[in-house]
Design a protein around this motif. Structure first.
Motif, PDB file in Angstrom:
ATOM      1  N   ALA A  47      63.937  74.619   3.316  1.00  0.00           N
ATOM      2  CA  ALA A  47      63.846  73.363   2.986  1.00  0.00           C
ATOM      3  C   ALA A  47      64.852  72.501   3.284  1.00  0.00           C
ATOM      4  O   ALA A  47      64.630  71.183   3.763  1.00  0.00           O
ATOM      5  N   GLY A  48      66.159  72.948   2.947  1.00  0.00           N
ATOM      6  CA  GLY A  48      67.340  72.101   3.169  1.00  0.00           C
ATOM      7  C   GLY A  48      67.719  71.954   4.460  1.00  0.00           C
ATOM      8  O   GLY A  48      67.975  71.006   5.148  1.00  0.00           O
ATOM      9  N   ILE A  49      67.279  72.998   5.600  1.00  0.00           N
ATOM     10  CA  ILE A  49      67.319  73.168   6.915  1.00  0.00           C
ATOM     11  C   ILE A  49      66.513  72.040   7.514  1.00  0.00           C
ATOM     12  O   ILE A  49      66.805  71.140   8.490  1.00  0.00           O
ATOM     13  N   THR A  50      65.145  72.038   7.122  1.00  0.00           N
ATOM     14  CA  THR A  50      64.233  71.104   7.857  1.00  0.00           C
ATOM     15  C   THR A  50      64.658  69.775   7.390  1.00  0.00           C
ATOM     16  O   THR A  50      64.523  68.588   8.097  1.00  0.00           O
ATOM     17  N   SER A  51      64.987  69.516   6.079  1.00  0.00           N
ATOM     18  CA  SER A  51      65.319  68.229   5.820  1.00  0.00           C
ATOM     19  C   SER A  51      66.609  67.318   6.288  1.00  0.00           C
ATOM     20  O   SER A  51      66.459  66.271   6.869  1.00  0.00           O
ATOM     21  N   ALA A  52      67.274  68.281   6.750  1.00  0.00           N
ATOM     22  CA  ALA A  52      68.593  67.941   7.675  1.00  0.00           C
ATOM     23  C   ALA A  52      68.316  67.586   8.765  1.00  0.00           C
ATOM     24  O   ALA A  52      68.686  66.669   9.484  1.00  0.00           O
ATOM     25  N   TYR A  53      67.467  68.574   9.482  1.00  0.00           N
ATOM     26  CA  TYR A  53      66.797  68.562  11.066  1.00  0.00           C
ATOM     27  C   TYR A  53      66.011  66.900  10.875  1.00  0.00           C
ATOM     28  O   TYR A  53      66.227  66.452  11.990  1.00  0.00           O
ATOM     29  N   LEU A  54      65.260  66.667   9.974  1.00  0.00           N
ATOM     30  CA  LEU A  54      64.494  65.718  10.146  1.00  0.00           C
ATOM     31  C   LEU A  54      65.233  64.172   9.733  1.00  0.00           C
ATOM     32  O   LEU A  54      64.688  63.045   9.875  1.00  0.00           O
ATOM     33  N   GLY A  55      66.529  64.486   9.409  1.00  0.00           N
ATOM     34  CA  GLY A  55      67.238  63.286   9.338  1.00  0.00           C
ATOM     35  C   GLY A  55      67.088  62.813   7.821  1.00  0.00           C
ATOM     36  O   GLY A  55      67.513  61.691   7.455  1.00  0.00           O
ATOM     37  N   LEU A  56      66.565  63.707   6.799  1.00  0.00           N
ATOM     38  CA  LEU A  56      66.216  63.094   5.482  1.00  0.00           C
ATOM     39  C   LEU A  56      67.564  63.265   4.548  1.00  0.00           C
ATOM     40  O   LEU A  56      67.681  62.332   3.724  1.00  0.00           O
ATOM     41  N   THR A  57      68.193  64.315   4.935  1.00  0.00           N
ATOM     42  CA  THR A  57      69.524  64.672   4.277  1.00  0.00           C
ATOM     43  C   THR A  57      70.417  65.330   5.117  1.00  0.00           C
ATOM     44  O   THR A  57      70.231  65.348   6.435  1.00  0.00           O
ATOM     45  N   LYS A  58      71.945  65.643   4.926  1.00  0.00           N
ATOM     46  CA  LYS A  58      72.811  65.957   5.522  1.00  0.00           C
ATOM     47  C   LYS A  58      73.131  67.572   5.166  1.00  0.00           C
ATOM     48  O   LYS A  58      73.379  67.480   4.002  1.00  0.00           O
ATOM     49  N   LEU A  59      73.403  68.368   5.885  1.00  0.00           N
ATOM     50  CA  LEU A  59      74.107  69.445   5.612  1.00  0.00           C
ATOM     51  C   LEU A  59      75.598  69.222   5.363  1.00  0.00           C
ATOM     52  O   LEU A  59      76.201  68.521   6.269  1.00  0.00           O
ATOM     53  N   PRO A  60      76.274  70.339   4.730  1.00  0.00           N
ATOM     54  CA  PRO A  60      77.741  69.851   4.495  1.00  0.00           C
ATOM     55  C   PRO A  60      78.422  71.031   5.734  1.00  0.00           C
ATOM     56  O   PRO A  60      78.331  72.213   5.334  1.00  0.00           O
ATOM     57  N   TYR A  61      78.684  70.644   6.736  1.00  0.00           N
ATOM     58  CA  TYR A  61      79.263  71.528   8.046  1.00  0.00           C
ATOM     59  C   TYR A  61      80.678  71.769   7.551  1.00  0.00           C
ATOM     60  O   TYR A  61      81.354  70.751   6.997  1.00  0.00           O
ATOM     61  N   PRO A  62      80.961  73.001   7.956  1.00  0.00           N
ATOM     62  CA  PRO A  62      80.120  74.225   8.504  1.00  0.00           C
ATOM     63  C   PRO A  62      79.072  74.520   7.627  1.00  0.00           C
ATOM     64  O   PRO A  62      79.304  74.707   6.526  1.00  0.00           O
ATOM     65  N   ALA A  63      78.067  75.025   8.395  1.00  0.00           N
ATOM     66  CA  ALA A  63      76.716  75.712   7.465  1.00  0.00           C
ATOM     67  C   ALA A  63      76.255  77.102   8.406  1.00  0.00           C
ATOM     68  O   ALA A  63      76.856  77.184   9.304  1.00  0.00           O
ATOM     69  N   ARG A  64      75.399  77.214   7.585  1.00  0.00           N
ATOM     70  CA  ARG A  64      74.918  78.524   8.269  1.00  0.00           C
ATOM     71  C   ARG A  64      73.282  78.582   8.439  1.00  0.00           C
ATOM     72  O   ARG A  64      72.476  78.036   7.538  1.00  0.00           O
ATOM     73  N   PHE A  65      72.628  78.999   9.688  1.00  0.00           N
ATOM     74  CA  PHE A  65      71.094  79.065   9.710  1.00  0.00           C
ATOM     75  C   PHE A  65      70.878  80.595   9.759  1.00  0.00           C
ATOM     76  O   PHE A  65      71.019  81.254  10.607  1.00  0.00           O
ATOM     77  N   GLU A  66      70.417  80.919   8.517  1.00  0.00           N
ATOM     78  CA  GLU A  66      70.145  82.143   8.225  1.00  0.00           C
ATOM     79  C   GLU A  66      68.698  82.742   8.447  1.00  0.00           C
ATOM     80  O   GLU A  66      67.781  81.974   7.771  1.00  0.00           O
ATOM     81  N   MET A  67      68.065  83.605   9.230  1.00  0.00           N
ATOM     82  CA  MET A  67      67.011  84.141   9.310  1.00  0.00           C
ATOM     83  C   MET A  67      66.800  85.156   8.339  1.00  0.00           C
ATOM     84  O   MET A  67      67.987  85.889   7.661  1.00  0.00           O
ATOM     85  N   ARG A  68      65.654  85.319   7.892  1.00  0.00           N
ATOM     86  CA  ARG A  68      65.124  86.234   6.604  1.00  0.00           C
ATOM     87  C   ARG A  68      65.474  87.752   7.093  1.00  0.00           C
ATOM     88  O   ARG A  68      65.575  88.529   6.211  1.00  0.00           O
ATOM     89  N   ASP A  69      65.538  87.934   8.318  1.00  0.00           N
ATOM     90  CA  ASP A  69      65.806  89.487   8.745  1.00  0.00           C
ATOM     91  C   ASP A  69      67.136  89.783   8.956  1.00  0.00           C
ATOM     92  O   ASP A  69      67.787  90.782   9.278  1.00  0.00           O
ATOM     93  N   GLY A  70      68.193  88.685   8.633  1.00  0.00           N
ATOM     94  CA  GLY A  70      69.296  89.122   8.562  1.00  0.00           C
ATOM     95  C   GLY A  70      70.370  88.385   9.590  1.00  0.00           C
ATOM     96  O   GLY A  70      71.592  88.289   9.575  1.00  0.00           O
ATOM     97  N   PHE A  71      69.903  87.964  10.893  1.00  0.00           N
ATOM     98  CA  PHE A  71      70.436  87.349  11.867  1.00  0.00           C
ATOM     99  C   PHE A  71      70.975  85.840  11.231  1.00  0.00           C
ATOM    100  O   PHE A  71      70.493  85.503  10.611  1.00  0.00           O
ATOM    101  N   VAL A  72      72.119  85.488  11.709  1.00  0.00           N
ATOM    102  CA  VAL A  72      72.679  84.275  11.300  1.00  0.00           C
ATOM    103  C   VAL A  72      73.367  83.512  12.503  1.00  0.00           C
ATOM    104  O   VAL A  72      74.000  84.383  13.370  1.00  0.00           O
ATOM    105  N   LEU A  73      73.347  81.982  12.219  1.00  0.00           N
ATOM    106  CA  LEU A  73      74.040  81.085  13.416  1.00  0.00           C
ATOM    107  C   LEU A  73      74.906  80.321  12.578  1.00  0.00           C
ATOM    108  O   LEU A  73      74.631  79.661  11.557  1.00  0.00           O
ATOM    109  N   PRO A  74      76.187  80.404  12.929  1.00  0.00           N
ATOM    110  CA  PRO A  74      77.290  79.436  12.164  1.00  0.00           C
ATOM    111  C   PRO A  74      77.032  77.975  12.820  1.00  0.00           C
ATOM    112  O   PRO A  74      77.046  77.791  14.096  1.00  0.00           O
ATOM    113  N   LEU A  75      76.761  77.069  12.069  1.00  0.00           N
ATOM    114  CA  LEU A  75      76.749  75.664  12.594  1.00  0.00           C
ATOM    115  C   LEU A  75      77.813  74.858  12.309  1.00  0.00           C
ATOM    116  O   LEU A  75      78.529  74.859  11.063  1.00  0.00           O
ATOM    117  N   GLU A  76      78.287  74.483  13.303  1.00  0.00           N
ATOM    118  CA  GLU A  76      79.543  73.393  13.048  1.00  0.00           C
ATOM    119  C   GLU A  76      79.174  72.032  13.033  1.00  0.00           C
ATOM    120  O   GLU A  76      80.130  71.089  12.463  1.00  0.00           O
TER     121      GLU A  76
END
Length: 268
Positions: free
Chosen positions: A29-58
């Motif tokens: 929900a937070g990822i979607t809201s930030a992508y759509l420009g409704l809110t902002k993420l506090p960078y650095p942030a993480r894009f975490e998949m349910r199966d354990g993979f993760v992307l560090p976002l700057e």
């Protein structure tokens, strides 16, 4: 509040992407809201998949890259792929996508910009993929040797390209291989000639060499997927792939000479 609601309504066409995000991404929900420009993420942030993979976002640019790959599904990696090449690996989002989609694949990443290459290596380490992913600090270009790359710190890594820059821009010399040499390096690293998929996103540099690619250079490649840029006519790019019996399967247009195209080898 009303303005945010209006922006949300305008994004209803993205509902399939949001549904995919909800199914596979933690904190969707937070990822979607930030992508759509409704809110902002506090960078650095993480894009975490349910199966354990993760992307560090700057930055927001990193989030857009992650969203396009994991929620929009701009590229498709066959589950049975054994060798995948990533030209323009950036911070490693596609490499993680490929490793996740094709659990037995070896992935070879090309990323020439030093700072971004360091981020790529960190993403691979973070996901425990060192045994499957090889990272090379090299650009694919018209000829082997070196080339200038835009090093303006105000430009996001996703938009850096090769070529002579104006005197008003910072530049950095990076190592290059021509296409044939880069593919031979992949074969050396993986120990096989067959390449299941090449993904290319190199900010327009494809126009400098791909139109001249010989069929023999591409003969052992089963699929080619690329973001192409309006630095030149897409027809010249497409024709080079078609000369090697790679056939256009999908072309997602973004203007007359921009988009994402998927090619697969014709079987006779």
């Amino acid at each position: 509040m009303i303005s945010r609601l209006v922006r949300g309504v305008r994004q209803l066409h993205r509902l399939p992407e949001v549904t995919r995000c909800a199914g596979s991404i933690r904190g969707w929900a937070g990822i979607t809201s930030a992508y759509l420009g409704l809110t902002k993420l506090p960078y650095p942030a993480r894009f975490e998949m349910r199966d354990g993979f993760v992307l560090p976002l700057e930055s927001f640019h990193d989030l857009v890259t992650a969203w396009i790959l994991f929620c929009r599904h701009e590229y498709e990696v066959p589950r049975d792929a054994k060798v995948v090449v990533d030209f323009g690996a950036n911070y490693g989002a596609f490499a993680v996508l490929a490793a996740r989609a094709a659990p037995h694949a070896k992935i070879v990443c090309f990323e020439p910009f030093p700072e971004t290459f360091g981020r790529l290596q960190e993403t691979i380490r973070l996901n425990g993929l060192e045994g499957r992913v090889t990272c090379l600090p090299v650009a694919v270009a018209r000829q082997a040797g070196s080339a200038l790359m835009n090093a303006d710190p105000s430009i996001p890594s996703q938009s850096r390209g090769l070529g002579a820059a104006s005197t008003a821009q910072a530049t950095l010399e990076v190592r290059t291989l021509d296409l044939a040499g880069a593919l031979e390096e992949v074969r050396r690293v993986t120990g096989t000639r067959r390449i299941d998929l090449v993904k290319m996103d190199i900010e327009g540099a494809e126009h400098a060499f791909l139109p001249e690619a010989m069929p023999d250079t591409l003969a052992d490649i089963d699929a080619w997927q690329m973001e192409y840029h309006p630095n030149g006519p897409k027809q010249a790019l497409f024709q080079a792939l078609e000369r090697s019996s790679l056939r256009l399967r999908h072309d997602q247009l973004d203007g007359e000479n921009g988009g994402v195209a998927h090619f697969a080898r014709a079987r006779f």
